[in-house]
Design a protein around this motif. Structure first.
Motif, PDB file in Angstrom:
ATOM      1  N   LYS A   3       6.513  -8.046   4.600  1.00 13.01           N
ATOM      2  CA  LYS A   3       6.572  -9.477   4.903  1.00 13.01           C
ATOM      3  C   LYS A   3       7.699 -10.160   5.377  1.00 13.01           C
ATOM      4  O   LYS A   3       7.828 -11.082   5.256  1.00 13.01           O
ATOM      5  N   ASP A  32      -5.230 -15.177   0.467  1.00 13.87           N
ATOM      6  CA  ASP A  32      -6.137 -13.794   0.416  1.00 13.87           C
ATOM      7  C   ASP A  32      -7.635 -14.332  -0.211  1.00 13.87           C
ATOM      8  O   ASP A  32      -8.039 -13.859  -1.125  1.00 13.87           O
ATOM      9  N   SER A  47      -5.664 -15.081  -4.142  1.00 17.64           N
ATOM     10  CA  SER A  47      -4.110 -14.741  -4.803  1.00 17.64           C
ATOM     11  C   SER A  47      -3.737 -15.961  -5.276  1.00 17.64           C
ATOM     12  O   SER A  47      -4.025 -17.029  -4.577  1.00 17.64           O
ATOM     13  N   MET A  65       3.058 -12.471  -7.681  1.00 13.43           N
ATOM     14  CA  MET A  65       1.943 -13.283  -8.422  1.00 13.43           C
ATOM     15  C   MET A  65       1.549 -12.505  -9.824  1.00 13.43           C
ATOM     16  O   MET A  65       1.429 -11.293  -9.983  1.00 13.43           O
ATOM     17  N   TRP A 100      -2.114  -8.798  -6.502  1.00 12.88           N
ATOM     18  CA  TRP A 100      -2.328  -9.114  -5.145  1.00 12.88           C
ATOM     19  C   TRP A 100      -4.073  -9.531  -4.703  1.00 12.88           C
ATOM     20  O   TRP A 100      -4.469  -9.535  -5.735  1.00 12.88           O
ATOM     21  N   ALA A 101      -4.622  -9.249  -3.734  1.00  8.88           N
ATOM     22  CA  ALA A 101      -5.615  -9.898  -3.298  1.00  8.88           C
ATOM     23  C   ALA A 101      -6.798  -9.454  -3.993  1.00  8.88           C
ATOM     24  O   ALA A 101      -7.221  -8.128  -3.901  1.00  8.88           O
ATOM     25  N   ILE A 151      -4.221  -1.161  -2.347  1.00  9.41           N
ATOM     26  CA  ILE A 151      -4.441  -2.619  -2.469  1.00  9.41           C
ATOM     27  C   ILE A 151      -5.819  -3.167  -1.910  1.00  9.41           C
ATOM     28  O   ILE A 151      -6.523  -2.496  -1.351  1.00  9.41           O
ATOM     29  N   ASP A 152      -5.812  -4.567  -1.919  1.00 13.20           N
ATOM     30  CA  ASP A 152      -6.884  -5.176  -1.220  1.00 13.20           C
ATOM     31  C   ASP A 152      -8.495  -4.540  -1.454  1.00 13.20           C
ATOM     32  O   ASP A 152      -8.917  -4.391  -0.429  1.00 13.20           O
ATOM     33  N   GLU A 241      -4.578  -4.025   6.435  1.00  9.94           N
ATOM     34  CA  GLU A 241      -4.926  -4.278   4.993  1.00  9.94           C
ATOM     35  C   GLU A 241      -5.648  -5.319   5.411  1.00  9.94           C
ATOM     36  O   GLU A 241      -6.338  -5.656   6.220  1.00  9.94           O
ATOM     37  N   GLY A 242      -6.387  -5.876   4.117  1.00 11.64           N
ATOM     38  CA  GLY A 242      -7.144  -7.252   4.103  1.00 11.64           C
ATOM     39  C   GLY A 242      -8.406  -6.712   4.681  1.00 11.64           C
ATOM     40  O   GLY A 242      -9.018  -7.560   5.585  1.00 11.64           O
ATOM     41  N   THR A 290       1.464 -12.938   6.842  1.00 12.09           N
ATOM     42  CA  THR A 290       0.146 -12.181   6.451  1.00 12.09           C
ATOM     43  C   THR A 290      -1.121 -13.205   6.951  1.00 12.09           C
ATOM     44  O   THR A 290      -0.818 -14.169   7.525  1.00 12.09           O
ATOM     45  N   HIS A 292      -5.405 -12.875   6.344  1.00 14.17           N
ATOM     46  CA  HIS A 292      -6.448 -12.042   5.324  1.00 14.17           C
ATOM     47  C   HIS A 292      -7.448 -13.189   5.317  1.00 14.17           C
ATOM     48  O   HIS A 292      -7.318 -14.192   4.990  1.00 14.17           O
ATOM     49  N   HIS A 307      -6.120 -17.803   5.189  1.00 15.67           N
ATOM     50  CA  HIS A 307      -4.963 -18.513   4.747  1.00 15.67           C
ATOM     51  C   HIS A 307      -3.856 -18.666   5.990  1.00 15.67           C
ATOM     52  O   HIS A 307      -3.981 -18.013   7.038  1.00 15.67           O
ATOM     53  N   ARG A 318       1.364 -19.514   0.287  1.00 14.94           N
ATOM     54  CA  ARG A 318       0.402 -19.548   1.170  1.00 14.94           C
ATOM     55  C   ARG A 318      -0.680 -20.690   0.879  1.00 14.94           C
ATOM     56  O   ARG A 318      -0.855 -21.076  -0.389  1.00 14.94           O
TER      57      ARG A 318
HETATM   58  O1  FUB Z   1      -1.106 -11.405  -1.070  1.00 18.01           O
HETATM   59  C1  FUB Z   1      -0.222 -10.219  -1.051  1.00 18.01           C
HETATM   60  C2  FUB Z   1      -0.898  -9.232   0.045  1.00 18.01           C
HETATM   61  O2  FUB Z   1      -0.418  -9.968   1.200  1.00 18.01           O
HETATM   62  C3  FUB Z   1      -2.157  -9.063   0.121  1.00 18.01           C
HETATM   63  O3  FUB Z   1      -2.577  -8.145  -0.659  1.00 18.01           O
HETATM   64  C4  FUB Z   1      -2.375  -8.685   1.599  1.00 18.01           C
HETATM   65  O4  FUB Z   1      -3.660  -8.585   2.038  1.00 18.01           O
HETATM   66  C5  FUB Z   1      -1.490  -9.866   2.245  1.00 18.01           C
HETATM   67  O5  FUB Z   1      -2.213 -10.907   2.552  1.00 18.01           O
END
Ligand code: FUB
Length: 341
Positions: A3, A32, A47, A65, A100-101, A151-152, A241-242, A290, A292, A307, A318
């Motif tokens: 990021k 997210d 998130s 987070m 995360w998300a 993740i995600d 991702e996402g 990002t 998502h 977002h 965000r």
């Molecule tokens: O919010 C943290 C991370 O940033 C998420 O897991 C990703 O999808 C990106 O939005």
């Protein structure tokens, strides 16, 4: 995700811009958004961004987070209710850092909240927590889901009642470190993968108990129009991702972020397991690194939740938004520009 790259047109906060939609929540930072319709209401599982004072780095450490809030709304454009803290990292027995998300699913009177979190060894895994109320609070299981990584999570229940989890994210999301369910390296990016097939999002059926994978996760492969897998160098189209899944007109729409090129794209298939054929961009870059999203149908219309960084101008702080999404008669999705020109 990495990021750290704020020097793109997508993140130019100095230009005078008009945003397509207003933030849904203004008193805390949210990102997210995974939206679902339960009992005739929209529930949003985002998130919860906050400023932990951690300097931006390529690992995404500044996305630090530590809890989730759940939101609901009776109508698009109506008031948004904050249901307070639904799950706190201090109540998750296996927790290291970084919630995360998340996403959620419902089965037989129970809501299941799925969340990515680094374990005590700083490796992302996916956890599950349960509640009888869609707004929580949720109670986490003692261990992460066996065989989970990265993740995600995005959870999709098909019309036949079978439930699938899509998961994964590269760079800070660590997906590039895994092969065949084993952690094989500690590489920070996918950047040495140019002429090989791109890394794929993972897809796996959930067992009826909604807390375990039913078998090994498979690749959700994205093909080009010639039927060849997208390559690693194809940063405008490859999965980053996402992910999200929705079914429209009996086709499976796999939607996802391209990360470092800041696009939301879609690919369509005949099975929830894929493969999916790349079809195009559904949303142009938002303000912020990002991007998502989630997609739902509500009262006969389709909506995308997403977002940007309108409130803060900072990539890790965000705010969630919603706008309408249009399926064209030919099966394509109308491209959304998050700015009004
Ligand atoms: O919010 C943290 C991370 O940033 C998420 O897991 C990703 O999808 C990106 O939005």
């Amino acid at each position: 995700a990495n990021k750290n790259d704020t020097a793109t047109a997508a993140t130019d906060t100095t230009a005078k811009v008009k945003f397509l939609s207003p933030p849904l929540v203004k008193d805390i930072y949210t990102a997210d958004p995974s939206a679902h319709v339960f009992n005739g209401k929209i529930y949003i599982y985002p998130s919860h961004d906050y400023d932990a004072g951690i300097k931006e780095n390529d690992n995404g450490d500044h996305f630090a987070m530590k809890d989730y809030h759940i939101f609901s709304m009776d109508s698009i454009g109506g008031p948004v209710t904050d249901h307070g803290v639904a799950l706190d990292v201090k109540d998750i027995p296996w927790a290291g850092r970084q919630l995360w998300a998340p996403d959620v699913a419902y089965k037989s009177g129970t809501y299941y909240l799925y969340f990515p979190l680094k374990n005590k060894q700083d490796v992302f895994q996916i956890g599950v927590a349960t509640s009888k109320n869609p707004a929580g609070p949720f109670k986490a299981e003692h261990e992460p889901i066996a065989g989970s990584y990265s993740i995600d999570p995005a959870v999709f229940t098909d019309t036949d009642g079978k439930t699938y989890m899509y998961f994964g994210g590269i760079w800070g999301g660590q997906l590039q470190q895994w092969a065949n369910g084993k952690r094989v390296n500690d590489s920070k990016t996918d950047l040495k993968n140019d002429d090989a097939p791109a890394l794929s999002c993972k897809v796996v059926r959930l067992k009826d108990n909604m807390k375990e994978f039913d078998g090994a996760p498979q690749d959700a492969v994205i093909l080009d129009s010639l039927g060849k897998p997208l390559l690693g160098k194809d940063h405008d189209r490859r999965f980053f991702e996402g992910s999200w899944m929705h079914k429209y007109d009996n086709k499976y729409y796999f939607t996802y972020s391209t990360g470092d090129t800041h696009l939301l794209c879609y690919a369509v298939g005949d099975s929830p397991m894929g493969p999916f054929t790349y079809k195009g961009v559904l949303m142009k870059p938002v303000q912020g690194w990002t991007t998502h999203h989630s997609i739902i149908e509500f009262k006969g219309k389709w909506y995308i939740f997403y977002h940007d960084t309108e409130l803060s101008g900072k990539t890790h702080l965000r705010n969630i938004k919603v706008t309408e999404l249009t399926h064209n008669a030919d099966g394509t999705i109308a491209v959304i520009d998050p700015f009004i020109k």
